[in-house]
Scaffold this motif. Structure first.
Motif, mmCIF file in Angstrom:
data_model
loop_
_atom_site.group_PDB
_atom_site.id
_atom_site.type_symbol
_atom_site.label_atom_id
_atom_site.label_comp_id
_atom_site.label_asym_id
_atom_site.label_seq_id
_atom_site.Cartn_x
_atom_site.Cartn_y
_atom_site.Cartn_z
ATOM 1 N N GLY A 273 0.832 -1.196 0.000
ATOM 2 C CA GLY A 273 0.000 0.000 0.000
ATOM 3 C C GLY A 273 0.863 1.240 0.000
ATOM 4 O O GLY A 273 1.831 1.328 -0.747
ATOM 5 N N GLU A 274 0.491 2.167 0.878
ATOM 6 C CA GLU A 274 1.280 3.395 0.981
ATOM 7 C C GLU A 274 2.639 3.064 1.589
ATOM 8 O O GLU A 274 2.742 2.343 2.580
ATOM 9 C CB GLU A 274 0.540 4.410 1.859
ATOM 10 N N ASP A 275 3.677 3.590 0.993
ATOM 11 C CA ASP A 275 5.027 3.262 1.450
ATOM 12 C C ASP A 275 5.263 3.735 2.882
ATOM 13 O O ASP A 275 4.969 4.889 3.228
ATOM 14 C CB ASP A 275 6.070 3.916 0.532
ATOM 15 N N ARG A 276 5.772 2.804 3.692
ATOM 16 C CA ARG A 276 6.145 3.139 5.071
ATOM 17 C C ARG A 276 7.623 3.513 5.104
ATOM 18 O O ARG A 276 8.459 2.795 4.588
ATOM 19 C CB ARG A 276 5.922 1.949 6.004
ATOM 20 N N LEU A 277 7.904 4.666 5.741
ATOM 21 C CA LEU A 277 9.288 5.111 5.856
ATOM 22 C C LEU A 277 9.852 4.696 7.207
ATOM 23 O O LEU A 277 9.123 4.620 8.212
ATOM 24 C CB LEU A 277 9.379 6.637 5.712
ATOM 25 N N ARG A 278 11.111 4.434 7.219
ATOM 26 C CA ARG A 278 11.775 4.002 8.450
ATOM 27 C C ARG A 278 11.855 5.172 9.434
ATOM 28 O O ARG A 278 12.205 6.300 9.049
ATOM 29 C CB ARG A 278 13.181 3.507 8.125
ATOM 30 N N PRO A 279 11.547 4.937 10.719
ATOM 31 C CA PRO A 279 11.678 6.003 11.715
ATOM 32 C C PRO A 279 13.135 6.451 11.840
ATOM 33 O O PRO A 279 14.058 5.742 11.428
ATOM 34 C CB PRO A 279 11.199 5.332 13.016
ATOM 35 N N GLU A 280 13.318 7.628 12.401
ATOM 36 C CA GLU A 280 14.678 8.141 12.558
ATOM 37 C C GLU A 280 15.517 7.162 13.379
ATOM 38 O O GLU A 280 15.115 6.705 14.439
ATOM 39 C CB GLU A 280 14.650 9.500 13.262
ATOM 40 N N ARG A 281 16.672 6.873 12.870
ATOM 41 C CA ARG A 281 17.502 5.829 13.464
ATOM 42 C C ARG A 281 18.110 6.300 14.782
ATOM 43 O O ARG A 281 18.636 7.414 14.887
ATOM 44 C CB ARG A 281 18.614 5.429 12.495
ATOM 45 N N GLN A 282 18.088 5.398 15.793
ATOM 46 C CA GLN A 282 18.632 5.709 17.112
ATOM 47 C C GLN A 282 19.778 4.785 17.519
ATOM 48 O O GLN A 282 20.446 5.041 18.527
ATOM 49 C CB GLN A 282 17.520 5.630 18.172
ATOM 50 N N SER A 283 19.998 3.720 16.753
ATOM 51 C CA SER A 283 21.054 2.768 17.124
ATOM 52 C C SER A 283 21.533 2.001 15.893
ATOM 53 O O SER A 283 20.892 2.023 14.844
ATOM 54 C CB SER A 283 20.547 1.785 18.179
ATOM 55 N N TYR A 284 22.676 1.339 16.067
ATOM 56 C CA TYR A 284 23.244 0.472 15.038
ATOM 57 C C TYR A 284 23.609 -0.857 15.675
ATOM 58 O O TYR A 284 23.679 -0.988 16.898
ATOM 59 C CB TYR A 284 24.476 1.114 14.402
ATOM 60 N N SER A 285 23.864 -1.841 14.806
ATOM 61 C CA SER A 285 24.132 -3.190 15.306
ATOM 62 C C SER A 285 25.616 -3.497 15.439
ATOM 63 O O SER A 285 25.999 -4.420 16.164
ATOM 64 C CB SER A 285 23.493 -4.230 14.375
ATOM 65 N N SER A 286 26.460 -2.774 14.733
ATOM 66 C CA SER A 286 27.884 -3.090 14.761
ATOM 67 C C SER A 286 28.676 -1.844 14.391
ATOM 68 O O SER A 286 28.121 -0.745 14.281
ATOM 69 C CB SER A 286 28.195 -4.240 13.800
ATOM 70 N N PHE A 287 29.964 -2.023 14.194
ATOM 71 C CA PHE A 287 30.817 -0.883 13.865
ATOM 72 C C PHE A 287 32.071 -1.357 13.142
ATOM 73 O O PHE A 287 32.417 -2.542 13.144
ATOM 74 C CB PHE A 287 31.231 -0.118 15.125
ATOM 75 N N ARG A 288 32.732 -0.390 12.517
ATOM 76 C CA ARG A 288 34.093 -0.576 12.021
ATOM 77 C C ARG A 288 34.973 0.378 12.802
ATOM 78 O O ARG A 288 34.701 1.578 12.866
ATOM 79 C CB ARG A 288 34.197 -0.280 10.519
ATOM 80 N N LEU A 289 36.036 -0.153 13.420
ATOM 81 C CA LEU A 289 36.836 0.640 14.350
ATOM 82 C C LEU A 289 38.323 0.364 14.131
ATOM 83 O O LEU A 289 38.747 -0.795 14.069
ATOM 84 C CB LEU A 289 36.446 0.287 15.795
ATOM 85 N N TYR A 290 39.104 1.444 14.017
ATOM 86 C CA TYR A 290 40.561 1.360 13.920
ATOM 87 C C TYR A 290 41.168 2.306 14.950
ATOM 88 O O TYR A 290 40.730 3.452 15.090
ATOM 89 C CB TYR A 290 41.047 1.745 12.523
ATOM 90 N N THR A 291 42.172 1.832 15.659
ATOM 91 C CA THR A 291 42.846 2.671 16.641
ATOM 92 C C THR A 291 43.808 3.635 15.955
ATOM 93 O O THR A 291 44.183 3.445 14.798
ATOM 94 C CB THR A 291 43.628 1.814 17.654
#
Length: 414
Positions: free
Chosen positions: A226-244
């Motif tokens: 039906g009418e397209d549902r948009l994703r709510p504003e994001r508040q979190s993530y599941s993972s990361f890429r990290l370099y020291t």
């Protein structure tokens, strides 16, 4: 009424007298300078080996950006505040949020339809160590691939490939296709997988569509029909890429994340082994150098003290001629500094001349490449300054004794 005043020592005059006395007794001066050289030269060689070996090991780790990477083993919920707080740390060089593991899987196919590769998306941005200074993919139509993916897809920089994204909705499989262009090829050993580098924007769109929401930017509808549902504003993530910021930061930052309850995978053990070697070599160098300095200070100090006793008459005459007690006390100190400077300068020259020979003798030690012994101009300057300071310290006791000589001793004749 005359005001009292403090007489400022005449350093130029005292230094000239100290040098003339050393020149007059040049055989003794030469022997003491050689003693300084023989004490300092082995320490310089040992420090050069220590610095060279540790620098070699550290540089070998720094050459591989994956050593600085910290990976999250399993997905977990990480708030935007958590990313902001971690990104403010000085030991973090690159931090990027990442979608959940399952949402990152895609298929890649050449435009001619030959071959279908199962791969995963890895978000990247400017500053990513894997880019090695290159330009990061931008928007939703740019990707970077490894050499192996490029070979299997028969793709070169500038070629277009087809990205296929699938999802399951009510027992029904749906798929979307997206034309993307290869803007760069990186060595597979650098990424260590056959994943593809994409912009965070593209990864976020793929995850959004797979969660059942619409992606108007790509023209992908939601799963309701039906009418397209948009994703709510994001508040979190599941993972990361990290370099020291540096390989030395890996063990410490790993421990910080473990304390927070995050299960991470690193190559901290490799870094710790090198740091243990560095610490052990430093302790050995400090022990040997401490004994050498103590011996040098005592030897030179005793000689200068004996010189004051032998030349008490001459020093008393100088006192009668107008030298103050402070100026007399400076004489042995300046002589100690001069002797130390002569010996240390000779040792530094010999160390520079001998360093290529040391590198040839120890070339390939433990499989290391480059210089095994490495002394910089700053190292030699610090060695010279430290030795001169030790020389001044050696003359301090003799200087105190000189200041106590009374002028009337200059009137005594044996």
């Amino acid at each position: 009424m005359m005001q009292g005043f403090v007489k400022i020592p005449r350093f130029g005059l005292v230094f000239a007298l100290a040098l003339k006395d050393l020149r007059h007794g040049w055989p003794t001066t030469f022997c003491l300078s050689i003693a300084v050289t023989t004490t300092l030269l082995p320490l310089l060689v040992l420090f050069g080996l220590k610095f060279g070996v540790v620098t070699n090991l550290i540089d070998a780790l720094r050459a591989d950006p994956n050593v600085r990477e910290i990976r999250l083993v399993r997905d977990t919920e990480l708030s935007l505040g958590w990313f902001e707080r971690l990104g403010e740390r000085e030991d973090v060089a690159f931090l990027l949020p990442r979608a959940n593991f399952l949402a990152s899987s895609v298929r890649l196919r050449a435009i001619d339809g030959r071959g279908l590769l199962e791969t995963r998306m890895v978000p990247t941005a400017a500053g990513d160590p894997l880019l090695q200074g290159g330009v990061a993919p931008a928007g939703t139509q740019e990707i970077m691939v490894t050499t192996r993916v490029a070979l299997e897809a028969k793709a070169a920089v500038g070629d277009r490939l087809e990205l296929i994204v699938q999802r399951a909705v009510f027992q029904t499989r749906q798929a979307k296709k997206l034309s993307v262009v290869v803007i760069g090829i990186i060595p597979r050993d650098l990424l260590q997988t056959d994943d593809i580098l994409v912009s965070p924007e593209l990864e976020n769109h793929v995850e959004t569509w797979r969660q059942g929401y619409a992606v108007p930017e790509l023209g992908w509808p939601d799963d309701a029909g039906g009418e397209d549902r948009l994703r709510p504003e994001r508040q979190s993530y599941s993972s990361f890429r990290l370099y020291t910021a540096d390989v030395r930061n890996v063990p410490g930052l790993r421990d910080v994340l473990l304390i927070e309850g995050l299960d991470v995978r690193t190559r901290a053990e490799e870094v710790i082994r090198v740091l243990v070697i560095e610490r052990s070599l430093t302790l050995i160098f400090l022990a040997i150098s401490t004994l050498g300095v103590i011996g040098f200070v005592l030897t030179l100090g005793l000689h200068l003290a004996a010189t004051v006793v032998d030349k008490a008459r001459e020093l008393a005459i100088l006192r009668l001629l107008g030298l103050s007690s402070a100026e007399l006390s400076l004489l042995p100190c300046l002589q100690g500094i001069a002797i130390a400077a002569f010996g240390a300068g000779f040792a530094c020259v010999l160390a520079l001349i001998g360093q290529p020979l040391v590198n040839r003798v120890f070339a390939g030690l433990g499989g290391m490449e480059g210089q095994v012994s490495h002394l910089t101009g700053a190292h030699l300057l610090w060695a010279l300054v430290a030795t001169m300071a030790a020389g001044g310290l050696s003359g301090s006791a003799a200087g105190a004794r000189s200041a106590q000589i009374e002028p009337r001793r200059g009137l005594r004749y044996d």
